[in-house]
Design a protein around this motif. Structure first.
Motif, short mmCIF file in Angstrom:
data_model
loop_
_atom_site.label_atom_id
_atom_site.label_comp_id
_atom_site.label_asym_id
_atom_site.label_seq_id
_atom_site.Cartn_x
_atom_site.Cartn_y
_atom_site.Cartn_z
N ALA A 134 0.92 -1.23 -0.07
CA ALA A 134 -0.15 -0.07 -0.05
C ALA A 134 0.91 1.19 -0.23
O ALA A 134 1.90 1.29 0.44
CB ALA A 134 -0.86 0.15 1.32
N THR A 135 0.26 2.44 -0.60
CA THR A 135 1.02 3.69 -0.64
C THR A 135 0.06 4.79 -0.38
O THR A 135 -1.16 4.74 -0.57
CB THR A 135 1.54 3.92 -2.10
N VAL A 136 0.40 5.59 0.73
CA VAL A 136 -0.25 6.63 1.00
C VAL A 136 -0.26 7.85 -0.27
O VAL A 136 0.85 8.30 -0.31
CB VAL A 136 0.34 7.07 2.36
N LEU A 161 1.37 8.22 -9.29
CA LEU A 161 1.58 7.45 -8.52
C LEU A 161 0.37 6.56 -8.27
O LEU A 161 0.68 5.08 -8.37
CB LEU A 161 1.56 7.95 -7.08
N ASN A 162 -0.94 7.19 -8.47
CA ASN A 162 -1.92 6.11 -8.65
C ASN A 162 -1.86 5.16 -9.89
O ASN A 162 -2.47 4.14 -9.85
CB ASN A 162 -3.42 7.21 -8.73
N MET A 163 -1.67 5.87 -11.10
CA MET A 163 -1.26 5.16 -12.32
C MET A 163 -0.14 3.71 -11.99
O MET A 163 -0.58 2.73 -12.22
CB MET A 163 -0.94 5.83 -13.35
N ALA A 164 0.66 4.25 -11.27
CA ALA A 164 1.67 3.28 -10.92
C ALA A 164 1.20 1.89 -9.91
O ALA A 164 1.32 0.89 -10.30
CB ALA A 164 3.04 3.62 -10.21
N ILE A 165 0.19 2.40 -8.98
CA ILE A 165 -0.38 1.42 -8.07
C ILE A 165 -1.34 0.68 -8.87
O ILE A 165 -1.25 -0.66 -8.94
CB ILE A 165 -1.30 2.32 -7.13
N LYS A 166 -2.18 1.13 -9.66
CA LYS A 166 -3.08 0.12 -10.74
C LYS A 166 -2.21 -0.50 -11.54
O LYS A 166 -2.57 -1.84 -11.57
CB LYS A 166 -3.87 1.27 -11.53
N VAL A 179 -1.43 -10.86 -2.96
CA VAL A 179 -0.88 -9.33 -2.52
C VAL A 179 -2.16 -8.32 -2.95
O VAL A 179 -2.74 -8.60 -3.93
CB VAL A 179 0.47 -9.08 -3.26
N CYS A 180 -2.39 -7.86 -1.91
CA CYS A 180 -3.39 -6.56 -2.29
C CYS A 180 -2.80 -5.46 -2.48
O CYS A 180 -2.11 -4.93 -1.57
CB CYS A 180 -4.56 -6.59 -0.88
N VAL A 181 -2.88 -4.93 -3.63
CA VAL A 181 -2.26 -3.58 -3.94
C VAL A 181 -3.10 -2.38 -3.71
O VAL A 181 -4.19 -2.51 -4.53
CB VAL A 181 -1.53 -3.63 -5.36
N THR A 182 -2.83 -1.30 -2.95
CA THR A 182 -3.70 -0.24 -2.90
C THR A 182 -2.99 1.14 -2.92
O THR A 182 -2.04 1.22 -2.29
CB THR A 182 -4.82 -0.46 -1.69
N ALA A 225 -6.85 -9.72 -1.23
CA ALA A 225 -6.17 -9.88 -2.50
C ALA A 225 -7.28 -9.46 -3.71
O ALA A 225 -6.97 -8.97 -4.54
CB ALA A 225 -5.54 -11.12 -2.94
N ALA A 226 -8.52 -9.87 -3.51
CA ALA A 226 -9.57 -9.65 -4.49
C ALA A 226 -9.89 -8.08 -4.67
O ALA A 226 -10.28 -7.80 -5.50
CB ALA A 226 -10.84 -10.26 -4.00
N ASP A 227 -9.57 -7.20 -3.66
CA ASP A 227 -9.66 -5.83 -3.54
C ASP A 227 -8.42 -5.08 -4.18
O ASP A 227 -8.57 -3.86 -4.13
CB ASP A 227 -9.86 -5.24 -2.13
N SER A 228 -7.42 -6.00 -4.74
CA SER A 228 -6.28 -5.12 -5.21
C SER A 228 -6.57 -4.36 -6.43
O SER A 228 -7.51 -4.60 -7.09
CB SER A 228 -5.46 -6.38 -5.67
#
Ligand SMILES: NC(=O)c1ccc[n+]([C@@H]2O[C@H](COP(=O)([O-])OP(=O)(O)OC[C@H]3O[C@@H](n4cnc5c(N)ncnc54)[C@H](OP(=O)(O)O)[C@@H]3O)[C@@H](O)[C@H]2O)c1
Length: 241
Positions: A134-136, A161-166, A179-182, A225-228
Motif C-alpha cells: 500500500a502507498t499513502v 503514483l495512482n497509475m503506478a499502483i493500478k 498481494v492486495c495492492v492499494t 487480494a480480491a480488492d487489489s
C-alpha cells in the motif's frame, strides 16, 4: 509476520508504526527514515534503517535483507519545501509558479519510490500468505475529483503514483495473487506536510495522525487480494482514479 513502513519518521508513518505494533504484537516491525531521525519512543519496538527511497541502490540494498514481507506501506511523500536548509517552495497556485526542479522533486519523492519498492520487494511479497502493498497517496491526485486545480506538481505526482499502483496491481494479479495492492487517501492530517495549509480545513476535518493511522489499518485489515487495484479513503470509501 514482517511489516515494513517506509517513512516512519514522518507524521503518518510514525502513527502507523504505533498502530501496527499495537495490533500485531507478534509481528516484527521495520521502518525507514532518511533526513529526520526517528522518535525515541519508537526506537525499541521498531527496527530502523536509513533509506533514501528515491535511490534504486538504497532500496535494493535494504530489500536484500528480507525473505518474506506481509505488509509493506509506503508513507513517504512531499508537498512543499519549507525546511530552513532549503529555499522555501510552496505548492503552485497558478501555472506562473511552475518550477522544473520542484516538479521533478515531487515526481521523484511521490511517484518513483512505489515503483522501486514494487520492483525490489516483489520477491519477498510472493508467498502463500495474505500480503499488502500500500502507498499513502492523496485524493488531490484523483483526476476525476479535481475541481479546484492548482498544486500542479503535487497533483501530477500523485496522479502518476495512482497509475503506478493500478499498473502494479494488474501486473501482480496472476504472479503475486496473494498481494492486495492499494492507494490510500489519509484525509487531511496534522503533520509537517499539511502544517502550512491547515487554516481553511473545516472543523473536525483535521485528523490527528493517530486517528488517521487507526483508520488506515482498519481499512487494510478489511481487504483481501480480491480488492487489489483500489484507491481507498481513510473511511473505506472507494475513490475515483
Ligand atoms: N498530512 C496530510 O494531510 C496528507 C494528506 C494527504 C496525503 N498525505 C500523504 O501522506 C504521506 C505521509 O505524509 P505526512 O503528512 O506524514 O508527511 P511528513 O510528516 O512530512 O512525512 C514525510 C515522510 O517522507 C519521508 N521522505 C521524504 N523524502 C524521502 C526520501 N527521499 N527518502 C526517504 N524518505 C523520505 C520523510 O522522511 P525524513 O524526514 O526522515 O527524510 C518522512 O518520513 C505523504 O505521501 C503525503 O503526500 C498526507
Amino acid at each position: 509476520m514482517n511489516i515494513i513502513v517506509f517513512g516512519g519518521s514522518g507524521g503518518i508513518g510514525a502513527a502507523l508504526l504505533e498502530q501496527l505494533s499495537r495490533r500485531f504484537p507478534d509481528a516484527t516491525v521495520f521502518s525507514t527514515w532518511y533526513m529526520s531521525p526517528p522518535s525515541d519512543h519508537l526506537m525499541k519496538s521498531v527496527r530502523w534503517s536509513q533509506v533514501n527511497v528515491t535511490s534504486e541502490q538504497s532500496v535494493q540494498a535494504f530489500a536484500g535483507q528480507f525473505d518474506k514481507v506481509h505488509w509493506l506501506i509506503n508513507a513517504v511523500g512531499m508537498l512543499h519545501r519549507a525546511s530552513l536548509e532549503e529555499q522555501v517552495k510552496l505548492p503552485e497556485k497558478s501555472l506562473r509558479q511552475i518550477d522544473a526542479d520542484f516538479f521533478l522533486q515531487n515526481i521523484q519523492t511521490n511517484t518513483l519510490p512505489t515503483l522501486l519498492l514494487a520492483k525490489h520487494f516483489e520477491f519477498a511479497l510472493k508467498h502463500d500468505e495474505r500480503a499488502h502493498f500500500a502507498t499513502v497517496s492523496a485524493k488531490v491526485g484523483s483526476i476525476e475529483d479535481n475541481r479546484l486545480g492548482g498544486w500542479h506538481s503535487y497533483r501530477c505526482s500523485k496522479a502518476a503514483l495512482n497509475m503506478a499502483i493500478k499498473n502494479i496491481s494488474i501486473e501482480w494479479r496472476r504472479r503475486l495473487s496473494n498481494v492486495c495492492v492499494t492507494a490510500l487517501h489519509p484525509g487531511t492530517t496534522d503533520t509537517a506536510l499539511s502544517a502550512p495549509f491547515q487554516r481553511n480545513v473545516p472543523d473536525g476535518k483535521l485528523f490527528t495522525a493517530q486517528y488517521t493511522a487507526a483508520c488506515l489499518v482498519d481499512v487494510l485489515s478489511s481487504l483481501s487480494a480480491a480488492d487489489s487495484g483500489k484507491f481507498l479513503a481513510y473511511d473505506g470509501q472507494e475513490l475515483p482514479w
